[in-house]
Scaffold this active site. Structure first.
Site, PDB file in Angstrom:
ATOM      1  N   HIS A   1      -3.153  11.075   1.074  1.00 50.26           N
ATOM      2  CA  HIS A   1      -2.469  10.773   2.467  1.00 50.26           C
ATOM      3  C   HIS A   1      -2.078  12.093   2.790  1.00 50.26           C
ATOM      4  O   HIS A   1      -0.642  12.115   2.982  1.00 50.26           O
ATOM      5  CB  HIS A   1      -1.471   9.573   2.260  1.00 50.26           C
ATOM      6  CG  HIS A   1      -1.097   9.002   3.712  1.00 50.26           C
ATOM      7  ND1 HIS A   1      -1.483   7.675   4.050  1.00 50.26           N
ATOM      8  CD2 HIS A   1      -0.946   9.517   4.676  1.00 50.26           C
ATOM      9  CE1 HIS A   1      -1.105   7.376   5.296  1.00 50.26           C
ATOM     10  NE2 HIS A   1      -0.647   8.561   5.806  1.00 50.26           N
TER      11      HIS A   1
ATOM     12  N   ARG B   1       1.136  -1.166  -0.075  1.00 47.39           N
ATOM     13  CA  ARG B   1       0.134   0.000   0.020  1.00 47.39           C
ATOM     14  C   ARG B   1       0.875   1.239  -0.168  1.00 47.39           C
ATOM     15  O   ARG B   1       1.630   1.285   0.902  1.00 47.39           O
ATOM     16  CB  ARG B   1      -1.050  -0.040   1.216  1.00 47.39           C
ATOM     17  CG  ARG B   1      -1.604   1.147   1.226  1.00 47.39           C
ATOM     18  CD  ARG B   1      -2.687   1.268   2.649  1.00 47.39           C
ATOM     19  NE  ARG B   1      -3.372   2.649   2.774  1.00 47.39           N
ATOM     20  CZ  ARG B   1      -3.261   3.179   3.903  1.00 47.39           C
ATOM     21  NH1 ARG B   1      -2.716   2.770   4.797  1.00 47.39           N
ATOM     22  NH2 ARG B   1      -3.955   4.582   3.763  1.00 47.39           N
TER      23      ARG B   1
END
Length: 468
Positions: A126, A79
Site C-alpha cells: 500500500h 483489511r
C-alpha cells in the site's frame, strides 16, 4: 415517521473496515527501514499541512486498543497492509534480510485479530516502497528487478503469516502508484521526469510484480495454506452525460479503459485495452507470451476501491500536443451542480457505484466475486465536537451500501464491503487535514473517539441488513 425498508444482504457477506501501514502505524524508526513516503513527506511543501507519517495514529504501539475498536463494530473482517520496510532490511539491496522484529509485530497483530474472531485481510503493498528498493532498481518505473524484490518480499510474508492469513491482496490501487507517483508527482516518489513514459513503465512493473507474487503463492503455498489472493483496483465511474451521444459514449469508455481497464484487462482478459495500445503505441510496454499467461486469471476475486463518479462529455485535441498520460486519454468531464461534495471535493453519486459494480460483473465476470475493498468519504471534522455531529458520513454510507444492494439484486456478485477507514489517519499529500475515519483521532493525545457512524455501522454488520 414513515416505515423503513430493510435491505438484507446475502448470507456470509463480509463486512469490514480498512487501513494502511504508513497511514496509521507511525514508529517509522522502530525496527523499520525508510520508505519512499518517509523521504517524500519530509520534503518541504509536498504535504499540504507539512506533516509526515512519523507518528500517524501510533497504531504500532496501540494495535491491541485498535483491535478492540474493530471488535465493537462487529465486523467479520479487517483489511490492513504490511509495511515492506518492516519485513526486510537492505544492507545489500540485492539480497534483503528478514526483519524479525517487524515480523513479530505483524504476528502479534494477526494473532490479536484472530483471538477476537476477526478475519485478517492483508495487503502486501500500500505504497510504502522501501527506499533501498526504489534507489537500487529505479522503483516501479525502473528495471524489472523491482518485481524480483517484490516476489521475495511476498514469499516471506506467505511463509511467516500464511498459516493464519487466508485473504491476500497483492497491490492497493496500482493506478495511484503509477499516475500519482510517476506522472503527476503528488505521491512518492514524486517523479515527473518523463511524463507519458514512466507512468506506463510503472504500471507494467506493478502488474508483473502482482503476477509474480500470485504465481509464487499458487505454486508453493496455496495448496497447503488454502487461502485466496487477489488485487485491489481503484476507479471512478465515468457516466456518458448523454447516452445518445456517440462522443460521450466513447469518452466514458476511454475513461474506464485508462483507469480500470489498464490493470483489470491484463488480469481478466490477458492484455491491455485496445484503446490504450492504439493511443500510447510503443510507450506502452509489451507483455511476453509467458507474462500474459501468468497474468490472466491471477486474481481469485475482484478487489474494487471506489469513491466518486463524473460525467464524460467528450474528447479534446491536446494543444500543445505534449506527451502525457492525460493527453493520451484526452477526455473531458462535467459534474452535476446538485451533487453533494465530500471534504475531498469528490461528488456523492451512489448511482455511479451501482453502475460500476454491474459494469465490473458484466465485463470481467470475476469467479471469486467482487470485494469492495474501499469505499468512504472525508468529512470536515477538525474538532471532536464537529465529529460528534457527523451526519454526512451516515448519509453517504446509507446511499452507497444501498446502491451495492441494488447491484446485487441486478446480478452483481458482490461478496463483501470494507469501509474506509477504521480511524482518521495520515491522508497522504493532504496530511492530517482530511478525516475518513469511523473513529475521530485526537493527534495530540492519540485518543480515538467514536463518531455517530460507529453505532450505525454496528447495526448494519450485526444484522446483515440496511435500513433505508
Amino acid at each position: 415517521m414513515a416505515p423503513k425498508d430493510v435491505l438484507r444482504f446475502p448470507p456470509g457477506f463480509s463486512w469490514g473496515t480498512a487501513t494502511s501501514s504508513y497511514q496509521i502505524e507511525g514508529a517509522v524508526s522502530t525496527h523499520r527501514v525508510p520508505s519512499i513516503w518517509d523521504r517524500f513527506s519530509h520534503t518541504p511543501g509536498v504535504v499540504s499541512d507539512n506533516s509526515t507519517g512519523d507518528y500517524a495514529c501510533d497504531h504500532y504501539n496501540r494495535f491491541k486498543e485498535d483491535v478492540k475498536l474493530i471488535k465493537t463494530l462487529n465486523t467479520s473482517h479487517y483489511r490492513f497492509s504490511i509495511a515492506w520496510p518492516r519485513i526486510h532490511t537492505f544492507e545489500d539491496p540485492a539480497a534483503p534480510q528478514s526483519n524479525t522484529h517487524g515480523i513479530a509485530f505483524y504476528n502479534a497483530l494477526i494473532d490479536e485479530l484472530i483471538a477476537n474472531d476477526i478475519t485478517p485481510v492483508a495487503t502486501l503493498f500500500h505504497w510504502d516502497l522501501p527506499i533501498a528498493v526504489e534507489d537500487s532498481t529505479g522503483g516501479w518505473a525502473g528495471s524489472g528487478a523491482v518485481a524480483d524484490r517484490f516476489e521475495e518480499y511476498a514469499r516471506l510474508c506467505f511463509e511467516k503469516f500464511g498459516d493464519r492469513v487466508k485473504n491476500w491482496i497483492t497491490l492497493n490501487e496500482p493506478w495511484c502508484s503509477a499516475v500519482l507517483g510517476y506522472e503527476v508527482g503528488e505521491h512518492a516518489p514524486g517523479d515527473t521526469s518523463k511524463p507519458g513514459v514512466n507512468v506506463y513503465k510503472a504500471g507494467h512493473n506493478l502488474l508483473l510484480a502482482h503476477g509474480r507474487a500470485v504465481k509464487a503463492y499458487r505454486e508453493d503455498f496455496q495448496a497447503i495454506q488454502k487461502g485466496k489472493i487477489g488485487i485491489s483496483l481503484n476507479t471512478m465511474w465515468a457516466e456518458p452525460k448523454d447516452r445518445n451521444n456517440a462522443t460521450h459514449l466513447e469518452a466514458a469508455q476511454r475513461d474506464m479503459d485508462f483507469e480500470l481497464g489498464w490493470f483489470a484487462d491484463p488480469i481478466w482478459k490477458g492484455d491491455y485495452p485496445a484503446t490504450m495500445r492504439e493511443t500510447v503505441k510503443d510507450r506502452l510496454p509489451e507483455f511476453t507470451k509467458d507474462e500474459k499467461e501468468m497474468l490472466k486469471g491471477s486474481s481469485d476475486f475482484f478487489g474494487l476501491n471506489h469513491y466518486s463518479s463524473q460525467y464524460a462529455t467528450g474528447m479534446y485535441v491536446p494543444d500543445p500536443p505534449l506527451v502525457s498520460h492525460w493527453n493520451d486519454k484526452a477526455t473531458t468531464h462535467e459534474e452535476d451542480k446538485d451533487w453533494k461534495k465530500t471534504d475531498m471535493g469528490w461528488s456523492v453519486v451512489p448511482s455511479g457505484f451501482r453502475k460500476l459494480l454491474l459494469y465490473v460483473q458484466e465485463k470481467y465476470e470475476p469467479e471469486g466475486g467482487i470485494l469492495v475493498t474501499e469505499n468512504g468519504l472525508a468529512s470536515k471534522e477538525p474538532t471532536r465536537e464537529a465529529a460528534s455531529k457527523d451526519s454526512l458520513r451516515i448519509e453517504f454510507y446509507t446511499l452507497y451500501i444501498k446502491a451495492a444492494h441494488e447491484a446485487v439484486g441486478q446480478g452483481a456478485d458482490v461478496r463483501g464491503y470494507f469501509l474506509w477507514s477504521l480511524m482518521d489517519n495520515f491522508e497522504w499529500a493532504f496530511g492530517y487535514e482530511k478525516r475518513f475515519g469511523l473513529f475521530f483521532v485526537d493527534y495530540k493525545t492519540m485518543e480515538r473517539v467514536a463518531k455517530p457512524a460507529v453505532e450505525w455501522y454496528r447495526k448494519v454488520t450485526s444484522t446483515n441488513t440496511l435500513e433505508v
